[in-house]
Design an enzyme around this catalytic site. Structure first.
Site, PDB file in Angstrom:
ATOM      1  N   THR A  94       0.865  -1.187  -0.063  1.00  0.00           N
ATOM      2  CA  THR A  94      -0.117  -0.081  -0.015  1.00  0.00           C
ATOM      3  C   THR A  94       0.721   1.130  -0.184  1.00  0.00           C
ATOM      4  O   THR A  94       2.126   1.143  -0.044  1.00  0.00           O
ATOM      5  CB  THR A  94      -1.085  -0.069   1.373  1.00  0.00           C
ATOM      6  OG1 THR A  94      -1.912   1.112   1.113  1.00  0.00           O
ATOM      7  CG2 THR A  94      -0.293   0.271   2.569  1.00  0.00           C
TER       8      THR A  94
ATOM      9  N   GLY B  53       0.325   5.804  -6.908  1.00  0.00           N
ATOM     10  CA  GLY B  53      -0.722   5.038  -7.442  1.00  0.00           C
ATOM     11  C   GLY B  53      -0.507   4.807  -9.001  1.00  0.00           C
ATOM     12  O   GLY B  53      -0.860   3.586  -9.803  1.00  0.00           O
TER      13      GLY B  53
ATOM     14  N   CYS C 261       3.116   2.477  -8.582  1.00  0.00           N
ATOM     15  CA  CYS C 261       3.227   1.178  -7.865  1.00  0.00           C
ATOM     16  C   CYS C 261       2.111   0.509  -8.272  1.00  0.00           C
ATOM     17  O   CYS C 261       1.043   0.702  -7.946  1.00  0.00           O
ATOM     18  CB  CYS C 261       3.454   1.676  -6.384  1.00  0.00           C
ATOM     19  SG  CYS C 261       3.494   0.274  -5.346  1.00  0.00           S
TER      20      CYS C 261
ATOM     21  N   THR D  88      -0.540  -0.255  -5.249  1.00  0.00           N
ATOM     22  CA  THR D  88      -1.353   0.924  -4.812  1.00  0.00           C
ATOM     23  C   THR D  88      -2.176   1.679  -5.630  1.00  0.00           C
ATOM     24  O   THR D  88      -1.870   1.459  -7.014  1.00  0.00           O
ATOM     25  CB  THR D  88      -0.285   2.383  -4.470  1.00  0.00           C
ATOM     26  OG1 THR D  88       0.889   1.781  -3.584  1.00  0.00           O
ATOM     27  CG2 THR D  88      -0.870   3.514  -4.168  1.00  0.00           C
TER      28      THR D  88
END
EC number: 3.4.25.2
Length: 175
Positions: free
Chosen positions: A2, A158, A161, A164
């Site tokens: 995350t 986001g 990754c 994410t």
């Protein structure tokens, strides 16, 4: 994993995180709430790592806050000590960002309690370095609010990754 990021700026502290829960290479859930308020809404927390582990740590940290009348640093140090030394807790795999109106910290299972650099930016998780880099650039080069910086940093993380996503939970406190 995350991405969790925290920015403190102009009398505000903001903690935000994405909502993706992954099991190996599979996305299991896209809208998990990894950022929460504790201690009657006076403390913001965000976790990276195992979801079940994080809920255990949230409960334990809230008990520490109650025991120490909301004193963030003392509660964090006590949680880190117990996390490091307790046989069952030692197996928990997560990291926490915690923040109140005056300070922000990272707590790890190794017993570390980390305070931020002068820029008051913290980030953890698989996309943490991307979010940290983005937030530092935005703090240094813009007049954006803490919330806007967290939103943009999470978006950048986001986009880069794979662990994410772009579903965000954001909480803020003002002085």
């Amino acid at each position: 994993m995350t991405t969790i990021v925290s920015v403190r700026r102009k009398g505000q502290v903001v903690v935000g995180g994405d909502g993706q829960v992954s099991l190996g290479n599979t996305v299991m859930k896209g809208n998990a709430r990894k950022v929460r308020r504790l201690y009657n809404g006076k403390v913001l927390t965000g976790f990276a790592g195992g979801t079940a582990d994080a809920f255990t740590l949230f409960e334990l940290f809230e008990r520490k806050l109650e025991m120490h009348q909301g004193h963030l640093l003392k509660s964090a140090v006590e949680l880190a000590k117990e996390w490091r030394t307790d046989r069952a807790l030692r197996r928990l795999e997560a990291m926490l960002i915690v923040a109140d109106k005056t300070e922000s910290l990272i707590i790890t299972g190794n017993g570390d309690v980390v305070q931020p650099e002068e820029d008051q930016i913290l980030a953890i998780g698989s996309g943490g370095n991307y979010a940290l880099s983005a937030a530092r650039a935005l703090v240094e080069n813009t007049d954006l609010s803490a919330r806007e910086i967290v939103e943009k940093s999470l978006k950048i993380a986001g986009d880069i990754c794979v662990f994410t996503n772009l579903t965000h939970t954001i909480e803020e406190l003002s002085e």
